[in-house]
Every structure is written in structure tokens, then in C-alpha cells.
Design a protein around this motif. Structure first.
Motif, PDB file in Angstrom:
ATOM      1  N   PHE A  52       0.846  -1.195   0.000  1.00 26.26           N
ATOM      2  CA  PHE A  52       0.000   0.000   0.000  1.00 26.26           C
ATOM      3  C   PHE A  52       0.876   1.237   0.000  1.00 26.26           C
ATOM      4  O   PHE A  52       2.022   1.200   0.424  1.00 26.26           O
ATOM      5  CB  PHE A  52      -0.875   0.035   1.253  1.00 26.26           C
ATOM      6  N   ALA A  53       0.285   2.339  -0.472  1.00 26.66           N
ATOM      7  CA  ALA A  53       0.886   3.642  -0.228  1.00 26.66           C
ATOM      8  C   ALA A  53      -0.144   4.412   0.570  1.00 26.66           C
ATOM      9  O   ALA A  53      -1.333   4.397   0.236  1.00 26.66           O
ATOM     10  CB  ALA A  53       1.203   4.345  -1.537  1.00 26.66           C
ATOM     11  N   HIS A  54       0.305   5.052   1.633  1.00 22.69           N
ATOM     12  CA  HIS A  54      -0.650   5.785   2.460  1.00 22.69           C
ATOM     13  C   HIS A  54      -0.386   7.284   2.355  1.00 22.69           C
ATOM     14  O   HIS A  54       0.679   7.704   1.923  1.00 22.69           O
ATOM     15  CB  HIS A  54      -0.583   5.317   3.912  1.00 22.69           C
ATOM     16  N   ALA A  55      -1.415   8.046   2.745  1.00 24.50           N
ATOM     17  CA  ALA A  55      -1.332   9.516   2.703  1.00 24.50           C
ATOM     18  C   ALA A  55      -1.022  10.007   1.298  1.00 24.50           C
ATOM     19  O   ALA A  55      -0.154  10.838   1.078  1.00 24.50           O
ATOM     20  CB  ALA A  55      -0.300  10.028   3.709  1.00 24.50           C
ATOM     21  N   VAL A  56      -1.743   9.438   0.323  1.00 22.81           N
ATOM     22  CA  VAL A  56      -1.574   9.869  -1.064  1.00 22.81           C
ATOM     23  C   VAL A  56      -2.883  10.482  -1.560  1.00 22.81           C
ATOM     24  O   VAL A  56      -3.944  10.252  -0.982  1.00 22.81           O
ATOM     25  CB  VAL A  56      -1.217   8.676  -1.984  1.00 22.81           C
ATOM     26  N   SER A  57      -2.773  11.255  -2.607  1.00 21.05           N
ATOM     27  CA  SER A  57      -3.984  11.778  -3.251  1.00 21.05           C
ATOM     28  C   SER A  57      -3.641  12.238  -4.649  1.00 21.05           C
ATOM     29  O   SER A  57      -2.469  12.339  -5.007  1.00 21.05           O
ATOM     30  CB  SER A  57      -4.563  12.958  -2.471  1.00 21.05           C
TER      31      SER A  57
ATOM     32  N   ALA B 106       4.706  -9.233  -9.595  1.00 22.16           N
ATOM     33  CA  ALA B 106       5.803  -8.379 -10.060  1.00 22.16           C
ATOM     34  C   ALA B 106       6.170  -7.343  -9.008  1.00 22.16           C
ATOM     35  O   ALA B 106       7.050  -6.524  -9.215  1.00 22.16           O
ATOM     36  CB  ALA B 106       5.395  -7.682 -11.359  1.00 22.16           C
ATOM     37  N   LEU B 107       5.465  -7.408  -7.892  1.00 20.68           N
ATOM     38  CA  LEU B 107       5.564  -6.328  -6.926  1.00 20.68           C
ATOM     39  C   LEU B 107       6.566  -6.615  -5.802  1.00 20.68           C
ATOM     40  O   LEU B 107       6.728  -7.753  -5.385  1.00 20.68           O
ATOM     41  CB  LEU B 107       4.183  -6.192  -6.297  1.00 20.68           C
ATOM     42  N   ARG B 108       7.203  -5.555  -5.339  1.00 22.42           N
ATOM     43  CA  ARG B 108       7.977  -5.671  -4.106  1.00 22.42           C
ATOM     44  C   ARG B 108       7.038  -5.232  -2.982  1.00 22.42           C
ATOM     45  O   ARG B 108       7.028  -4.098  -2.560  1.00 22.42           O
ATOM     46  CB  ARG B 108       9.215  -4.780  -4.179  1.00 22.42           C
ATOM     47  N   GLY B 109       6.229  -6.161  -2.513  1.00 19.71           N
ATOM     48  CA  GLY B 109       5.161  -5.808  -1.573  1.00 19.71           C
ATOM     49  C   GLY B 109       5.550  -6.033  -0.126  1.00 19.71           C
ATOM     50  O   GLY B 109       6.727  -5.990   0.230  1.00 19.71           O
ATOM     51  N   GLY B 110       4.522  -6.304   0.676  1.00 17.74           N
ATOM     52  CA  GLY B 110       4.782  -6.480   2.102  1.00 17.74           C
ATOM     53  C   GLY B 110       5.186  -5.190   2.767  1.00 17.74           C
ATOM     54  O   GLY B 110       5.813  -5.193   3.833  1.00 17.74           O
ATOM     55  N   ARG B 111       4.838  -4.039   2.158  1.00 17.09           N
ATOM     56  CA  ARG B 111       5.222  -2.756   2.748  1.00 17.09           C
ATOM     57  C   ARG B 111       4.083  -1.762   2.597  1.00 17.09           C
ATOM     58  O   ARG B 111       3.316  -1.830   1.644  1.00 17.09           O
ATOM     59  CB  ARG B 111       6.418  -2.145   1.991  1.00 17.09           C
ATOM     60  N   VAL B 112       4.006  -0.829   3.554  1.00 11.11           N
ATOM     61  CA  VAL B 112       3.155   0.344   3.368  1.00 11.11           C
ATOM     62  C   VAL B 112       4.117   1.507   3.162  1.00 11.11           C
ATOM     63  O   VAL B 112       4.841   1.893   4.081  1.00 11.11           O
ATOM     64  CB  VAL B 112       2.268   0.618   4.601  1.00 11.11           C
ATOM     65  N   VAL B 113       4.175   2.020   1.940  1.00  9.53           N
ATOM     66  CA  VAL B 113       5.104   3.116   1.689  1.00  9.53           C
ATOM     67  C   VAL B 113       4.414   4.452   1.923  1.00  9.53           C
ATOM     68  O   VAL B 113       3.185   4.524   1.923  1.00  9.53           O
ATOM     69  CB  VAL B 113       5.670   3.070   0.245  1.00  9.53           C
TER      70      VAL B 113
END
Lengths: 417, 461
Positions: free
Chosen positions: A107-112, A350-357
Motif C-alpha cells: 500500500f501507499a498511504h497519505a496519497v492523493s 511483479a511487486l515488491r510488496g509487504g510494505r506500506v510506503v
């Protein structure tokens, strides 16, 4: 937009190749696809209505979180939904935990988007799909996914499909995208077909849509090309009955699942890009009841994609984005009102996941946007832009100038493996 | 360009009919509009209480079903539930049939178009459930009586109707410091939904001069607007936020919550220049062109301002303007316009519609409308149906129009008219040569009629 007009014969041949899965395809949501060079796949999901990022990915570690929401919204965080000691997943997204653990969900948080202040769904979605820095009401404006296609040197027009009854701004533009829907059946005499072509000819809007409309009308019963070419005329009640049956299918819960499976089928072949919408995120009231439904749709979609993509999942990145987040505080009716900053979701092998960026701005009143919404600290377009750069080798200059005019890409979040 | 009877019937009315002459002047259109509502008298639709009666019956039947203990009893209660649900759907179909018959047989077609326009402008409906047909009653009660009145009255009527209060969550909204909140009643707190859409969609327009603070203040001011199933609209001071609110720099109310203060804000919002402009443009886009002549919009907005939003005056400004009669290809008919004008051109009789039979009406109308992109009465959001021609004529949606045009006329009247006559009836003096040729050259009557109905000349207004 340039609409690829298929000859009837070609159309029927293609549809026959797809077989019966079409007859069961849901009709409510358009899916658009395009082929592109390379092996990587991109799926864009537009979450309409304004997803509450603070509920989907709960920053339970923020000291204010409970007090903002605890009275009216469910904020419980069972341990197994903890993501990283600060964020936790909404319980309705629990089926996605295995993806998180496998590094296939992030996920990416605090985005808009760059959209601010008026908090209108309609303008917000327009800006999200147009990919521009400000609102452009020109009727011929195009969408960023279409501009991406234009920027890919060897993108081909073939295998560009839209399924459903309307197109999305996201995919509108110069690059060829054709529409396709299995809704309805109409056995026309060859003479009627010719005459229809003739009366439509001088009106560009109709001329561009007619050949495909006629072809669509004839494949919808799942008939093979041969059957349509033959004399299997149906009486009109049978035809309308079929329309009704396909509508009934569309209303069922399985609709989005079917779309995902259909898209996966295409992505396993030449198609490289697919886009459609998941609706139902406008939760002004009873959010604890309503949001889980929409999140379940999202989670079902992702799981169906993963299963149906098989080995191609490894080369796929899914991005799900919404027009805006919602208010940090619950409103008086167990919901949240239109806000600003929110969350976006990434999935795929294809993702480098497991993170909230993302740079977490905090929830203290002074840290909020307008003292009410999560403060956006990054443009959703920057994340999407980096993904496209990595998936398709797109030049950053092209992304900043053409696909997302005026975006500041900033540091690479390294979302793709 | 100036007034033209056939163009008036097609662009501003419900289309041409072999039975009913088109209007002969703009004055005649307006005088019909401000006169008796004969179409509503001939084809009635009831008010909200009729929808509530079904709601009560369906809820009671569902409750009875849940309370069953034996298998036999369950069977009986299930049957009873199906019966009341069916009665509800059959009534909904009857109401739809009335709206279509009005279009097919009215002499006052402009009124039907305006009702549809304003009903869409003030979109409100129930997604499903036992009130799912209540949007028809909302249109009948809150919209239809006011289309020839002041905009402010239309605004007030929509914002105080139970269907709207439910749709945009207003009836659940309570001031954070209201008596209800102090007593910690279940009702909750503030909800901005109606306030925002009122500013963004109903009055000023999204480009209007309002801020988030205005939305918030208006939301506080609107607290108290509520309803009961039995009595309809109800003002509940207990829900109201105490103290004055400031919307667009004007202060409303004081200590005691009063409905008059809310109405005063409606009057001011209706009178605002941004509202005049927004409404003028929207009417011009809907009736004349996706890209209307700016002079037309200016004239309508000016008339709106001069007459304090007296709608017949604004319509007159539109009908008097040469740009309204331009010879350009007109807008695409929305699916309900397409079907309504087809029924009118086909000269159907009221009994041709299986009005009270939901199953048949669904097959003939509701499903085709959905496939054309217009799930009747239920647009995707509070901004209503799109005005963009291109969105209505996609291959998928066009194919649904083709199918309806090719198949339904035959179901509606077995003795189909001769396509060579029908092309003249449906299109009037401006029949394009290729459509006349196609009507003559078609292999069957059904295909001939279908081609005429599918032609751009008929699909456009």
C-alpha cells in the motif's frame, strides 16, 4: 476517441475464440485492455466513491486514531491483521493476508491526486482518470492510460477490448481501444445490415459505433460464428429473454469475479494492460456495514485475478486507486464524509510488496489537511508513474510531460521487483 | 432560425405523433405548460404514501416469515411475502407505464421533458428494498407540480421530500450539539451529503463560489430536516444544531431552530448569480446542445436573474432565442426519450402496454433501458444521467437501441404501420433521403420500422 471498428467477420472469429465465458460475462463494468510490448502486465482498478484509506489500512499506531473513529466505526485490530506494528488491514481484506506475507501486496498511504478542496466525486474521478494536475472540462480530453499506450513504441491496436456498456475517461484518447459487450442478440438480415450502415453513414457518432453494435448484437447468445451466419433466427421474445437472462447474471455477486477471470484470460495472451472499476466506496453512513461489501469485491477481484492468471501473475502489477480519501473523523452517522488524503493498493507477483510506503503525516488536528482530512504527502501519480517506468521501461521525461503532466516523480519507491 | 412546430415537438417535446399536432408557437407551449396538467390526470401516479403502503406490507410479510416455526406455516408465509412483493413491483410497473403513456399521448410534451430534466437535476431514489419504486412518487410530488413555478420552490420541495432526505442521508444528520446528540440518541451526528450536493449539483454548481466551510455550515443549518413514514416530511428541532450558521457570508437562524431559517437559505441559494448561470447552462445543454451557444446561456441566465428564478420565464428566454432552433444535429435522445418518442410515433394505445405486469414490463422496458445505459430512475450517483452524446452511443448501448427498435414495435402493436408511411410520421418534413430509401427497401415491416427508429435522424433531437 478513435474506436477500432472491427469487421463483422473478424469480430465473430475473435469472439468465437473466446468461447462461452463471454455469455456469462458481467455487463455492468467496462473493462479496457490493450496489448503492449514486453512481458509485464498492468491492471488498473478505479475504486469509485472515495475509499476511506484510514479504514482500509488502519493506522492503529496513531494515538488519535481510536478517538476519531472508535465511537462509530469498528476499529478493532485483531493481531493477525497487523501489517507492520503501525498499520493493520481492514478485516474484510483478511483474505489478502497471504498475498501480503508473500510480498505480493502493498500500500501507499497519505496519497492523493492533485485535486483539492471541493471534494466532488465527479471532478475527483475526472482528475484521477485524466491524470492531469488540474481539472480540464474539455469534452475531448483523454485519459492517462490511453496516453501511456501512445507512449509505448510498439503498442498494437489489436486485443484492445472494453467490456460493458460505457467507456471510462481513463482509457479514452487517440490510441485504439475498442468496445465489446455480450449483452444482446439481434439476428439481422444482410439487407437490414446494409441499410443500417447506410442510414448511419453521415453521422460520425453512429457511423463509428454501428458495425461493432451490429456485431455485438449477434454474438451475445454465445452462438458460434457459424450459427450466426446460418439461419438460426430467434423470435423476438427469445431474444429479449436472452437480454434479460444476461442482465440477471450481471446483477449477481459473481459479476466482478467474472470480469477478473475474463481479463485474466486476455492478459495471459497478448493483452498487457487492463482497467476497470470497482464501485461502492462512498460510505457516508453505516460504514461498518457498507465498506466491507466494497472491500470484499476488491479482495475477490484480486484473488480471482491471481488464480486465473496462473504463472502470469508473476509478471503482473495491479494498482487500485480512488478519487479521494475520507474525513479523519467519523461523521455523525457512522460514516465518513469526503476528504483528501487516502490510500492506494498494489498487488501482483511483479511487486515488491509487504510494505506500506509513504511519509506518514500524523493525525493530530494541526497535521490534518483543513483540520479534517488526512494530509496527502505524495501524489498518486508519482507511484503510478514509477510503476509504469519499471513495468514498461517508459522514459521519466515522457511520464512527467505526457502521461502525468506536471507530476513530480520524486524518489523511486521501488515498487516493482 | 426561429420557431418551427416539428422541431419544437422533437427537440423540446416528446416527438412527433400521427394523432397529435405539434405546438404552433412558443407561447402555446408555455401556456399549456402553465395550464392544467391533463396528462397527469389521464395517467395518474400516486404520491409517496403509496410507496409507504408497499413498504409496510412487505416489511410485515418478511417479519411474519421470520417468525414461522413449522414448515407448513413457512410455506404459507413465503407465499404471502411473494404476493406483497409482487404487488409492489406490479404497481411500480403501472407507474412507469403512466409516465410512458404521458409521453406517448400528451399534447404538452414540453412538460414531460421538463419533469424528466428536473427529476434528474434533483436525483433521488432508493437502491432497492421495499421502497424501490418511491422515486416515481418523489418525482410526482416534489418535482412535477413545480416545473412551471419558481426554482426556489423546486429546491425546497426536493430538499424536504422523504426520498431525498433518505437518499442523501439528511434524515440521519444531527447537529453535534443538538438535543438528540446531548441525549446520545442513536441518530448520530452531522452528515454533509445533502449540503454538499445542494451546493455542488442543485444550486451553485461545482465551479460556484463556495468552500468546505460553507458545506459544513449548510450541513449544520439543514439539521432538523427529517420525515416519518406515516406523515412524510417533518422538521425535528431536536436534531438541529443550536446557534446561527453562516453560508456564503449570510447568517441564518439564532438560538431557536426554525424551519423558516432553512427556507431563507434556500431562497438565497436559488437567487445566487452562480445558480442562475448553472441552471441556464444545464437547461441549454440538455435541450439544445452539449456545447450551447454562449449567447443563449447568457440570455437565459439574465432572465433567471431578472425574474428571481421564475422558470417559465427562463424557458421563454430559451425558446425565443434563435440558437435554440439551430439546424445542427440535435442532442442524442436519452433512452427514456427514445422509447417514449417511439411509442408516440407508433401511436400505441394505452392497453398495448402490459402495465400492471412487472415480468412483461421488465422484459419490454426495464431491461432494455438498463442495456441502453439508463436503469430507469437509478443513475449511478446524485449527478444524474450524463449529457454527453458520445456516452449514450457506444457500440454496446447502440446495439440495445437497435434490438429494441427492431423487436419491440412488433410486440406493442401486431399490425405494424407501413415503413414508408412511418418514416414520414416519425421524422416529419426533414426526412433524410437515405432513411426514406431504407424504409422502402427493407425486407420486412419490422426491419423497416427498426431502421427508421435506429436512424440518427430519429435518435437525435
Amino acid at each position: 476517441m478513435t474506436r477500432q471498428t472491427l469487421s463483422r467477420r473478424l469480430f465473430l472469429t475473435r469472439s468465437a475464440a473466446l468461447g462461452c465465458s463471454l455469455a456469462a460475462s458481467p455487463l455492468m463494468t467496462p473493462v479496457t485492455m490493450a496489448s503492449a510490448p514486453g512481458e509485464n502486465r498492468l491492471v488498473v482498478l478505479i475504486l469509485r466513491g472515495g475509499l476511506d484509506g484510514l479504514d482500509a489500512v488502519r493506522p492503529y499506531g496513531a494515538p488519535e486514531f481510536d478517538s476519531y473513529r472508535g465511537r462509530l466505526l469498528d476499529t478493532a485490530v485483531p493481531g493477525e491483521l497487523d501489517l507492520d506494528g503501525f498499520y493493520a488491514l481492514h478485516p474484510a481484506l483478511a483474505p489478502l493476508m497471504p498475498l501480503w506475507q508473500a510480498g505480493e501486496l502493498g500500500f501507499a498511504h497519505a496519497v492523493s491526486t492533485p485535486y483539492r478542496d471541493k471534494r466532488s466525486h465527479f471532478d475527483g474521478q475526472d482528475i484521477l482518470e485524466a491524470g492531469t494536475a488540474s481539472l480540464d472540462r474539455a469534452p475531448d480530453r483523454d485519459g492517462w492510460l490511453n496516453r501511456l499506450l501512445q507512449g509505448l513504441p510498439d503498442a498494437e491496436a489489436e486485443t484492445a477490448y472494453a467490456i460493458g456498456r460505457s467507456d471510462m475517461l481513463l482509457t479514452r484518447g487517440k490510441a485504439d481501444v475498442s468496445n465489446w459487450s455480450p449483452d444482446a442478440a439481434l439476428p439481422l438480415s444482410p439487407q437490414a445490415e446494409k441499410l443500417l450502415d447506410m442510414v448511419m453513414h453521415d453521422d460520425p457518432l453512429f457511423r463509428d459505433a454501428t458495425a461493432e453494435a451490429i456485431a455485438l448484437s449477434q454474438i451475445s447468445l454465445g452462438l458460434s460464428a457459424d450459427a450466426v451466419e446460418g439461419e438460426d433466427a430467434l423470435d423476438s421474445s427469445g431474444m429479449m429473454g436472452a437480454m434479460q437472462d444476461s442482465m440477471a447474471g450481471a446483477g449477481k455477486k459473481g459479476g466482478l469475479d467474472e470480469i477478473a477471470r475474463f481479463a485474466a484470460g486476455r492478459l495471459r495472451e497478448e493483452t498487457r494492460i487492463a482497467a476497470w472499476s470497482v464501485n461502492g466506496f462512498d460510505t457516508h453512513a453505516a460504514q461498518s456495514k457498507r465498506l466491507p461489501r466494497a472491500l470484499t469485491d476488491l479482495s475477490d477481484t484480486l484473488l480471482a485475478l491471481r488464480e486465473a492468471l496462473g504463472p502470469v501473475w508473476e509478471k503482473t502489477a495491479v494498482v487500485a486507486m480512488t478519487e479521494f480519501g475520507r474525513t479523519a473523523r467519523a461523521n455523525g452517522t457512522g460514516g465518513t464524509d469526503h476528504g483528501t488524503g487516502g490510500a492506494m493498493l498494489f498487488a501482483g507477483g511483479a511487486l515488491r510488496g509487504g510494505r506500506v510506503v509513504g511519509d506518514w503525516p500524523g493525525l493530530a488536528e494541526a497535521d490534518l489537511y483543513d483540520r479534517r482530512d488526512l494530509m496527502p504527502t505524495r501524489d498518486v501519480r508519482a507511484h503510478a508513474g514509477w510503476m509504469m517506468r519499471q513495468l514498461f521501461g517508459l522514459d521519466t521525461g515522457l511520464i512527467e510531460r505526457s502521461v502525468f503532466p506536471g507530476v513530480e516523480l520524486g524518489a523511486d519507491p521501488k515498487l516493482i521487483l | 432560425m426561429s420557431f418551427d412546430p416539428e422541431r419544437a415537438a422533437i427537440r423540446f417535446g416528446c416527438g412527433l405523433s400521427p394523432r397529435i399536432a405539434p405546438p404552433d408557437s412558443a407561447e402555446a407551449m408555455l401556456s399549456q405548460l402553465t395550464g392544467r396538467d391533463r396528462a397527469a390526470e389521464a395517467f395518474p401516479v400516486p404520491g409517496f404514501q403509496a410507496a409507504v403502503a408497499h413498504y409496510v406490507a412487505v416489511r410485515a410479510a418478511r417479519k411474519a416469515l421470520r417468525a414461522t416455526k413449522t414448515e407448513a406455516d413457512r410455506e404459507a408465509k413465503l407465499k404471502a411475502r411473494k404476493k406483497v412483493e409482487r404487488a409492489m413491483s406490479d404497481d411500480g410497473s403501472r407507474w412507469f407505464a403512466s409516465t410512458m403513456l404521458r409521453r406517448a399521448l400528451t399534447e404538452d410534451g414540453f412538460r414531460e421533458r421538463l419533469v424528466a430534466f428536473w427529476s434528474d437535476h434533483f436525483t433521488a431514489f432508493e437502491q432497492g428494498g421495499p421502497l424501490r419504486f418511491s422515486h416515481v412518487t418523489y418525482t410526482e410530488e416534489a418535482i412535477r407540480p413545480h416545473v412551471a413555478g419558481r426554482f426556489a420552490d423546486l429546491l425546497r420541495a426536493s430538499a424536504t421530500h422523504p426520498v431525498m432526505l433518505r437518499y442523501l442521508d439528511q434524515s440521519r444528520s444531527a447537529g453535534p450539539n443538538s438535543q438528540a446528540a446531548e441525549r446520545r440518541e442513536k441518530i448520530g451526528g452531522l452528515n454533509e451529503n445533502l449540503a454538499r450536493e445542494m451546493l455542488e449539483l442543485h444550486t451553485l454548481g461545482v465551479e460556484g463560489p463556495y468552500t468546505q466551510t460553507d458545506v459544513r455550515q449548510l450541513a449544520e443549518l439543514l439539521t432538523g430536516l427529517s420525515y416519518s413514514m406515516k406523515a412524510g416530511f417533518k422538521f425535528r428541532p431536536g436534531l438541529a444544531e443550536p446557534g446561527a450558521e453562516t453560508v456564503l457570508s449570510v447568517e441564518y437562524g439564532g438560538n431557536k431552530a426554525r424551519l423558516e431559517d432553512i427556507y431563507a437559505a434556500f431562497e438565497d441559494l436559488a437567487r445566487h448569480p452562480a445558480t442562475a448561470r448553472h441552471i441556464a447552462r444545464k437547461l441549454a445543454v440538455h435541450f439544445v446542445s452539449d456545447r450551447p451557444d454562449e449567447a443563449l446561456v447568457d440570455a437565459m441566465a439574465a432572465r433567471y436573474a431578472e425574474t428571481d428564478g421564475n422558470l417559465p420565464e427562463v424557458y421563454a428566454a430559451m425558446l425565443e432565442h434563435p440558437a435554440a432552433w439551430a439546424d445542427q444535429p440535435g442532442n442524442i435522445k436519452q433512452p427514456v426519450d427514445f422509447i417514449g418518442s417511439s411509442l408516440r410515433a407508433l401511436d400505441i394505445v394505452p392497453r398495448a402496454l402490459p402495465s400492471g405486469k412487472y415480468g412483461r414490463m421488465r422484459r419490454m422496458f426495464f431491461t432494455p433501458l438498463q442495456l441502453m445505459g439508463q436503469d430507469w430512475g437509478r443513475p449511478a450517483g446524485p449527478d444524474g444521467w450524463t449529457e454527453s452524446d458520445a456516452e449514450w452511443i457506444t457500440p454496446q448501448r447502440l446495439s440495445a437501441r437497435l434490438i429494441w427498435g427492431m423487436t419491440m414495435p412488433y410486440e406493442l402493436r401486431r399490425a405494424l404501420p407501413d415503413p414508408r408511411d412511418f418514416v414520414e410520421t416519425a421524422l416529419g418534413r426533414r426526412v433524410p433521403e437515405e432513411v426514406r430509401f431504407a424504409a422502402r427497401a427493407a425486407e420486412t415491416r419490422a426491419e423497416g420500422i427498426g431502421i427508421v427508429l435506429s436512424s440518427p435522424a430519429f435518435q437525435r433531437m
